[in-house]
Design an enzyme around this catalytic site. Sequence first.
Site, PDB file in Angstrom:
ATOM      1  N   ASN A 160     126.981  19.300 -32.673  1.00 36.98           N
ATOM      2  CA  ASN A 160     127.947  19.345 -33.493  1.00 36.98           C
ATOM      3  C   ASN A 160     128.435  20.464 -34.005  1.00 36.98           C
ATOM      4  O   ASN A 160     127.561  20.223 -35.416  1.00 36.98           O
ATOM      5  CB  ASN A 160     127.627  18.528 -34.363  1.00 36.98           C
ATOM      6  CG  ASN A 160     128.804  17.437 -35.675  1.00 36.98           C
ATOM      7  OD1 ASN A 160     129.524  17.375 -35.363  1.00 36.98           O
ATOM      8  ND2 ASN A 160     128.209  16.644 -35.987  1.00 36.98           N
TER       9      ASN A 160
ATOM     10  N   LYS B 109     125.365  21.298 -36.215  1.00 40.76           N
ATOM     11  CA  LYS B 109     124.118  20.754 -36.054  1.00 40.76           C
ATOM     12  C   LYS B 109     123.895  20.355 -34.967  1.00 40.76           C
ATOM     13  O   LYS B 109     124.801  20.322 -33.600  1.00 40.76           O
ATOM     14  CB  LYS B 109     124.250  19.103 -36.702  1.00 40.76           C
ATOM     15  CG  LYS B 109     124.144  18.343 -38.309  1.00 40.76           C
ATOM     16  CD  LYS B 109     124.404  17.377 -38.543  1.00 40.76           C
ATOM     17  CE  LYS B 109     125.454  17.061 -39.682  1.00 40.76           C
ATOM     18  NZ  LYS B 109     125.181  15.941 -39.786  1.00 40.76           N
TER      19      LYS B 109
ATOM     20  N   ARG C 184     130.118  16.339 -29.304  1.00 37.02           N
ATOM     21  CA  ARG C 184     130.740  15.873 -30.870  1.00 37.02           C
ATOM     22  C   ARG C 184     131.732  16.492 -31.044  1.00 37.02           C
ATOM     23  O   ARG C 184     131.680  17.419 -31.349  1.00 37.02           O
ATOM     24  CB  ARG C 184     130.269  15.860 -32.175  1.00 37.02           C
ATOM     25  CG  ARG C 184     130.737  14.684 -32.985  1.00 37.02           C
ATOM     26  CD  ARG C 184     130.466  14.587 -34.985  1.00 37.02           C
ATOM     27  NE  ARG C 184     131.342  13.882 -35.728  1.00 37.02           N
ATOM     28  CZ  ARG C 184     131.572  14.395 -36.883  1.00 37.02           C
ATOM     29  NH1 ARG C 184     131.032  15.624 -37.177  1.00 37.02           N
ATOM     30  NH2 ARG C 184     132.351  14.072 -37.693  1.00 37.02           N
TER      31      ARG C 184
ATOM     32  N   HIS D  72     135.019   9.013 -37.025  1.00 38.72           N
ATOM     33  CA  HIS D  72     133.724   8.685 -37.428  1.00 38.72           C
ATOM     34  C   HIS D  72     134.066   6.588 -35.747  1.00 38.72           C
ATOM     35  O   HIS D  72     133.316   5.970 -36.068  1.00 38.72           O
ATOM     36  CB  HIS D  72     133.705   6.938 -38.763  1.00 38.72           C
ATOM     37  CG  HIS D  72     133.417   8.272 -39.957  1.00 38.72           C
ATOM     38  ND1 HIS D  72     133.936   7.898 -41.542  1.00 38.72           N
ATOM     39  CD2 HIS D  72     132.783   9.242 -40.355  1.00 38.72           C
ATOM     40  CE1 HIS D  72     133.247   8.098 -41.933  1.00 38.72           C
ATOM     41  NE2 HIS D  72     133.186   9.451 -40.935  1.00 38.72           N
TER      42      HIS D  72
ATOM     43  N   ARG E 101     136.943  13.405 -51.607  1.00 36.09           N
ATOM     44  CA  ARG E 101     138.356  12.924 -50.932  1.00 36.09           C
ATOM     45  C   ARG E 101     138.622  11.933 -52.167  1.00 36.09           C
ATOM     46  O   ARG E 101     137.981  11.234 -51.887  1.00 36.09           O
ATOM     47  CB  ARG E 101     138.304  12.871 -49.434  1.00 36.09           C
ATOM     48  CG  ARG E 101     137.935  13.612 -48.512  1.00 36.09           C
ATOM     49  CD  ARG E 101     137.881  13.336 -46.974  1.00 36.09           C
ATOM     50  NE  ARG E 101     137.654  14.415 -46.587  1.00 36.09           N
ATOM     51  CZ  ARG E 101     136.686  13.637 -45.362  1.00 36.09           C
ATOM     52  NH1 ARG E 101     136.636  12.900 -44.883  1.00 36.09           N
ATOM     53  NH2 ARG E 101     135.753  14.827 -44.729  1.00 36.09           N
TER      54      ARG E 101
ATOM     55  N   ASN F 233     121.535   2.549 -47.422  1.00 31.96           N
ATOM     56  CA  ASN F 233     120.391   2.360 -48.694  1.00 31.96           C
ATOM     57  C   ASN F 233     120.571   1.840 -50.438  1.00 31.96           C
ATOM     58  O   ASN F 233     119.375   1.561 -50.953  1.00 31.96           O
ATOM     59  CB  ASN F 233     120.370   3.894 -48.893  1.00 31.96           C
ATOM     60  CG  ASN F 233     119.961   4.860 -47.779  1.00 31.96           C
ATOM     61  OD1 ASN F 233     118.838   3.910 -47.684  1.00 31.96           O
ATOM     62  ND2 ASN F 233     120.486   5.888 -47.813  1.00 31.96           N
TER      63      ASN F 233
ATOM     64  N   GLU G 273     124.704   8.129 -34.264  1.00 27.96           N
ATOM     65  CA  GLU G 273     125.547   9.009 -33.281  1.00 27.96           C
ATOM     66  C   GLU G 273     125.002   9.742 -32.615  1.00 27.96           C
ATOM     67  O   GLU G 273     125.464   9.770 -31.944  1.00 27.96           O
ATOM     68  CB  GLU G 273     126.410   9.731 -34.804  1.00 27.96           C
ATOM     69  CG  GLU G 273     127.380   8.345 -35.447  1.00 27.96           C
ATOM     70  CD  GLU G 273     128.355   9.828 -36.869  1.00 27.96           C
ATOM     71  OE1 GLU G 273     129.290   9.850 -36.430  1.00 27.96           O
ATOM     72  OE2 GLU G 273     127.570   9.705 -37.844  1.00 27.96           O
TER      73      GLU G 273
HETATM   74  P1  ADP Z   1     127.140  12.563 -43.968  1.00 26.07           P
HETATM   75  O1  ADP Z   1     128.370  11.592 -44.511  1.00 26.07           O
HETATM   76  O2  ADP Z   1     127.294  13.283 -44.791  1.00 26.07           O
HETATM   77  O3  ADP Z   1     126.527  12.021 -42.943  1.00 26.07           O
HETATM   78  P2  ADP Z   1     125.038  10.555 -45.498  1.00 26.07           P
HETATM   79  O4  ADP Z   1     125.911   9.095 -44.440  1.00 26.07           O
HETATM   80  O5  ADP Z   1     124.324  11.273 -45.612  1.00 26.07           O
HETATM   81  O6  ADP Z   1     126.781  11.483 -44.980  1.00 26.07           O
HETATM   82  O7  ADP Z   1     125.822   9.978 -46.834  1.00 26.07           O
HETATM   83  C1  ADP Z   1     125.318  10.747 -47.738  1.00 26.07           C
HETATM   84  C2  ADP Z   1     125.486   9.634 -49.403  1.00 26.07           C
HETATM   85  O8  ADP Z   1     124.161   8.904 -48.842  1.00 26.07           O
HETATM   86  C3  ADP Z   1     125.564  10.381 -50.237  1.00 26.07           C
HETATM   87  O9  ADP Z   1     126.719   9.915 -51.141  1.00 26.07           O
HETATM   88  C4  ADP Z   1     124.183  10.034 -50.568  1.00 26.07           C
HETATM   89  O10 ADP Z   1     123.723  10.020 -52.189  1.00 26.07           O
HETATM   90  C5  ADP Z   1     124.108   8.752 -50.596  1.00 26.07           C
HETATM   91  N1  ADP Z   1     122.506   7.963 -50.315  1.00 26.07           N
HETATM   92  C6  ADP Z   1     121.439   8.775 -49.645  1.00 26.07           C
HETATM   93  N2  ADP Z   1     120.290   8.251 -50.414  1.00 26.07           N
HETATM   94  C7  ADP Z   1     121.167   7.157 -51.183  1.00 26.07           C
HETATM   95  C8  ADP Z   1     120.189   6.166 -52.012  1.00 26.07           C
HETATM   96  N3  ADP Z   1     118.751   6.246 -51.728  1.00 26.07           N
HETATM   97  N4  ADP Z   1     120.743   4.729 -52.855  1.00 26.07           N
HETATM   98  C9  ADP Z   1     122.408   5.742 -52.503  1.00 26.07           C
HETATM   99  N5  ADP Z   1     122.614   6.927 -52.331  1.00 26.07           N
HETATM  100  C10 ADP Z   1     122.238   6.897 -50.931  1.00 26.07           C
END
Ligand code: ADP
Length: 397
Positions: free
Chosen positions: A10, A17, A90, A179, A240, A333, A385
Amino acid sequence: MPNANVLVINSGSSSLKFAVINSVNGDEIVSGLGECFGMPEATIAWKLNGIKTEEAITAADNHHANAITRIVKLIEDENLTDTIVAVGHRIVHGGEKFTKTVRIDSEVLAEIENLSDLAPLHNPAGAKGIHAAMAAFPSLPQFAVFDTAFHQTMPQKAFTGAISHELYEKYGIRRYGFHGTSHYYVSREAAKMLDKPVEQCNFITVHLGNGASVCAIKDGQSVDTSMGFTPLAGLMMGTRSGDLDPGIIEFLMKKGWTQEQVFDTLNKKSGFLGVSGITSDARGILQAMEEGHEGAKLAFQVFTYRVAKYIGSYLIPLDALDAIIFTGGIGENSLDIRREILNNLNLLGFVEDKKGNEDARFGASGIVAKSELLDALAVVIPTNEEFVIAQQSVELL
Ligand code: ADP
């Protein structure tokens, strides 16, 4: 297939990545990230057998190629060379040309480069990664998996902007959506969870990470999505703005803001960061809320309200709903954010499964709520992904 690993790449403008993935079971053998390309402090780091290693990469003129050279050495050192059957890239923008994953040849590569007009930051970086990987692995087939491809099934009424049609004909201005790989993956996994053919499933997939988008999926196909001509549209995100009145742009420019300043603000200083004034990170927002920070509280409310509004509006293109699917770092999460989104959807009758919501975190999928009214579930499915890129590359082999 015994040797069915794929090197997934990526490639971004200042980062790359990578991962070596088993295309059968999704196991990540090694994964890593090169960062700060074009700067003296460029590094490459990877995780192998639970151990993290980081190295500097020199020669700023071509960090992409140097990163790939280092990856080749890593693969050789770990005796993985013979296990890798393909390289999967990607690629952000496939325009209207690419509706699915394709094998890369010189024509495909030229098309990806041509589409740089639509994705000036992303496609040239993706093409750089392809050039470097082709030079490093001349005997391996290479595949391009597009962020936009899954959304190419959107009907014209969903992808057409309410502006002069000439702008579409002349410049290709329309909704493309991004996405796609994530929306595709979680919808397929949810269909398995429901034990129903995906072609008969109707979902609203909600990808909430640093970038965020919602997708309406009818009979397994994308029929609408919240990102648009660029990834700036739709939901509020980490930095954003998402949707906003375009009149604001004119207003700010009349106040003396330059185009760069306006778009820098909309892309990098808005969303969670802009509204809260403290952080783009959802965990930071939740933490600050607990400490009584008003800006964080407002950011949480605006974010969850806007996600709920999109979910509500995506009932329109669907005749039925099997499930709302949460994914992405936040969706996977944060039970507080999921709970608040569902609270905002009161009229749809979702009742939280408290234990389910608490359990479906940190990589676990599960049911978080049910609606008797809609005969629908709200579920969590962790996205993957890289696995899709590996699987689709091998399928095409
Ligand atoms: P990207 O779009 O860069 O791939 P991710 O899918 O990894 O990002 O998501 C990152 C977001 O997920 C961040 O805002 C991070 O704070 C949030 N996040 C990760 N773990 C938790 C958690 N335990 N509780 C709340 N938010 C979380």
